[in-house]
Design a protein around this motif. Structure first.
Motif, PDB file in Angstrom:
ATOM      1  N   LYS A 168       2.250   3.459  -1.807  1.00 23.06           N
ATOM      2  CA  LYS A 168       2.269   3.838  -3.015  1.00 23.06           C
ATOM      3  C   LYS A 168       2.361   5.458  -3.190  1.00 23.06           C
ATOM      4  O   LYS A 168       2.166   6.053  -2.275  1.00 23.06           O
ATOM      5  CB  LYS A 168       1.183   3.114  -4.024  1.00 23.06           C
ATOM      6  CG  LYS A 168       1.134   1.775  -4.001  1.00 23.06           C
ATOM      7  CD  LYS A 168       0.019   1.344  -4.819  1.00 23.06           C
ATOM      8  CE  LYS A 168      -0.033  -0.309  -4.936  1.00 23.06           C
ATOM      9  NZ  LYS A 168      -1.282  -0.884  -5.041  1.00 23.06           N
ATOM     10  N   HIS A 218       0.563  -1.175   0.046  1.00 21.85           N
ATOM     11  CA  HIS A 218       0.119   0.124   0.003  1.00 21.85           C
ATOM     12  C   HIS A 218       0.717   1.282   0.107  1.00 21.85           C
ATOM     13  O   HIS A 218       0.319   2.387  -0.314  1.00 21.85           O
ATOM     14  CB  HIS A 218      -0.903  -0.200   1.227  1.00 21.85           C
ATOM     15  CG  HIS A 218      -1.848  -1.295   1.367  1.00 21.85           C
ATOM     16  ND1 HIS A 218      -2.885  -1.478   0.503  1.00 21.85           N
ATOM     17  CD2 HIS A 218      -1.588  -2.395   2.126  1.00 21.85           C
ATOM     18  CE1 HIS A 218      -3.381  -2.758   0.926  1.00 21.85           C
ATOM     19  NE2 HIS A 218      -2.601  -3.217   1.800  1.00 21.85           N
ATOM     20  N   ALA A 252      -4.804  -3.058   6.262  1.00 18.56           N
ATOM     21  CA  ALA A 252      -4.331  -1.758   6.100  1.00 18.56           C
ATOM     22  C   ALA A 252      -5.465  -0.774   5.680  1.00 18.56           C
ATOM     23  O   ALA A 252      -6.396  -1.212   5.123  1.00 18.56           O
ATOM     24  CB  ALA A 252      -3.241  -1.646   4.991  1.00 18.56           C
ATOM     25  N   LEU A 286      -0.849   5.763   6.516  1.00 23.31           N
ATOM     26  CA  LEU A 286      -1.408   4.448   6.507  1.00 23.31           C
ATOM     27  C   LEU A 286      -1.409   3.762   8.084  1.00 23.31           C
ATOM     28  O   LEU A 286      -0.683   4.160   8.697  1.00 23.31           O
ATOM     29  CB  LEU A 286      -0.490   3.528   5.795  1.00 23.31           C
ATOM     30  CG  LEU A 286      -0.778   3.730   4.115  1.00 23.31           C
ATOM     31  CD1 LEU A 286       0.228   2.876   3.341  1.00 23.31           C
ATOM     32  CD2 LEU A 286      -2.018   3.805   3.722  1.00 23.31           C
ATOM     33  N   TYR A 304      -2.079   0.130   9.938  1.00 23.54           N
ATOM     34  CA  TYR A 304      -2.198  -1.272   9.682  1.00 23.54           C
ATOM     35  C   TYR A 304      -2.562  -1.853  10.965  1.00 23.54           C
ATOM     36  O   TYR A 304      -1.940  -1.883  11.919  1.00 23.54           O
ATOM     37  CB  TYR A 304      -0.878  -1.939   9.323  1.00 23.54           C
ATOM     38  CG  TYR A 304      -1.212  -3.552   8.781  1.00 23.54           C
ATOM     39  CD1 TYR A 304      -1.656  -3.741   7.451  1.00 23.54           C
ATOM     40  CD2 TYR A 304      -1.147  -4.499   9.690  1.00 23.54           C
ATOM     41  CE1 TYR A 304      -1.924  -4.839   7.326  1.00 23.54           C
ATOM     42  CE2 TYR A 304      -1.420  -5.930   9.264  1.00 23.54           C
ATOM     43  CZ  TYR A 304      -1.922  -6.113   7.798  1.00 23.54           C
ATOM     44  OH  TYR A 304      -1.987  -7.341   7.636  1.00 23.54           O
ATOM     45  N   LYS A 312      -6.344   3.906   5.276  1.00 23.80           N
ATOM     46  CA  LYS A 312      -5.743   5.202   5.447  1.00 23.80           C
ATOM     47  C   LYS A 312      -6.514   6.119   6.289  1.00 23.80           C
ATOM     48  O   LYS A 312      -7.665   6.019   6.317  1.00 23.80           O
ATOM     49  CB  LYS A 312      -6.217   5.712   3.848  1.00 23.80           C
ATOM     50  CG  LYS A 312      -5.370   6.941   3.463  1.00 23.80           C
ATOM     51  CD  LYS A 312      -5.567   7.189   2.061  1.00 23.80           C
ATOM     52  CE  LYS A 312      -6.907   7.245   1.315  1.00 23.80           C
ATOM     53  NZ  LYS A 312      -6.882   7.602  -0.119  1.00 23.80           N
ATOM     54  N   LEU A 336      -8.419  -0.456   3.096  1.00 19.47           N
ATOM     55  CA  LEU A 336      -7.863  -0.771   1.826  1.00 19.47           C
ATOM     56  C   LEU A 336      -7.994  -2.216   1.190  1.00 19.47           C
ATOM     57  O   LEU A 336      -7.266  -2.670   0.400  1.00 19.47           O
ATOM     58  CB  LEU A 336      -6.697  -0.001   1.895  1.00 19.47           C
ATOM     59  CG  LEU A 336      -6.213   1.256   2.120  1.00 19.47           C
ATOM     60  CD1 LEU A 336      -4.862   1.636   1.987  1.00 19.47           C
ATOM     61  CD2 LEU A 336      -7.024   2.189   1.080  1.00 19.47           C
ATOM     62  N   GLU A 337      -8.448  -3.234   2.321  1.00 16.49           N
ATOM     63  CA  GLU A 337      -8.366  -4.553   1.936  1.00 16.49           C
ATOM     64  C   GLU A 337      -9.758  -5.013   2.102  1.00 16.49           C
ATOM     65  O   GLU A 337     -10.553  -4.581   2.609  1.00 16.49           O
ATOM     66  CB  GLU A 337      -7.383  -5.047   3.130  1.00 16.49           C
ATOM     67  CG  GLU A 337      -6.030  -4.687   2.860  1.00 16.49           C
ATOM     68  CD  GLU A 337      -4.928  -5.468   3.676  1.00 16.49           C
ATOM     69  OE1 GLU A 337      -5.046  -6.600   3.645  1.00 16.49           O
ATOM     70  OE2 GLU A 337      -4.059  -4.822   4.078  1.00 16.49           O
TER      71      GLU A 337
END
Length: 196
Positions: free
Chosen positions: A50, A48, A114, A192, A194, A116, A134-135
């Motif tokens: 990126k 993630h 993960a 991020l 997690y 945001k 995000l998952e």
């Protein structure tokens, strides 16, 4: 009667040992707890990290630890160090006290994966930050109103006894939220988070 070993043969054997490393090898140093934590955090976040997110600072929440221990970590991914840590509660648990995970609305469980850290707003418990999963395992965070916020039931320091539970939100102490807010509010890109 044993034959005396000549100095030359002894020297050759010693040099061979040193060059080949076949006589004695030092055991690899085991990763220290902080190193292991950084490795796990970096590995979990890698897919993630990126464009469009902060790639230097990230948050890692380890719900596998007892709730009275520090579980929320601010990771400096650039310099490979833990910058801050604090207590964090989880959602529902089973009869043995193990954290239950769910992505279902109304479950009141934590979701792993993960996310945001999105915009700040004023919620039921004061300052809070929306989270965007995000998952697949946490895609409903935003709809479920699972947010990063503080609550006075979270102690400032680790303790032996378990701490309170949330309705799925990664909840920290008021002072630690201010520490996290300093990173979030001054980051040009989203950070991020997690949850393990």
């Amino acid at each position: 009667m044993p034959q005396p070993v000549s100095f030359t043969r002894f020297a050759i054997a010693t040099v061979s040992c040193l060059l080949l490393g076949s006589c004695h090898t030092e055991p690899k140093p085991r990763p220290q707890p902080e190193e292991a934590l950084l490795m796990r955090g970096r590995s979990a976040l890698k897919p993630h990290l990126k464009q469009g997110v902060n790639r230097d600072i990230a948050f890692f929440v380890d719900l596998t630890r007892p709730s009275g221990q520090n579980r929320f970590f601010v990771l400096d991914l650039r310099h490979n160090q833990v910058l801050a840590q604090g207590l964090c509660c989880n959602g529902r648990t089973d009869a043995q006290g193990r954290v239950l995970y769910s992505n279902t609305y109304g479950s009141n469980c934590s979701s792993h994966g993960a996310a945001k850290v999105s915009y700040r707003y004023r919620g039921q418990f004061g300052k809070a930050y929306k989270l965007e999963g995000l998952e697949q395992s946490n895609s409903n965070l935003f709809k479920r109103a699972v947010v990063l916020h503080a609550h006075s039931c979270i102690p400032e320091a680790p303790q032996q006894a378990p701490i309170c539970v949330s309705e799925g939100c990664p909840t920290v102490s008021p002072a630690f939220l201010e520490t996290l807010a300093a990173y979030i509010d001054h980051s040009a890109q989203p950070i991020l988070l997690y949850i393990e």
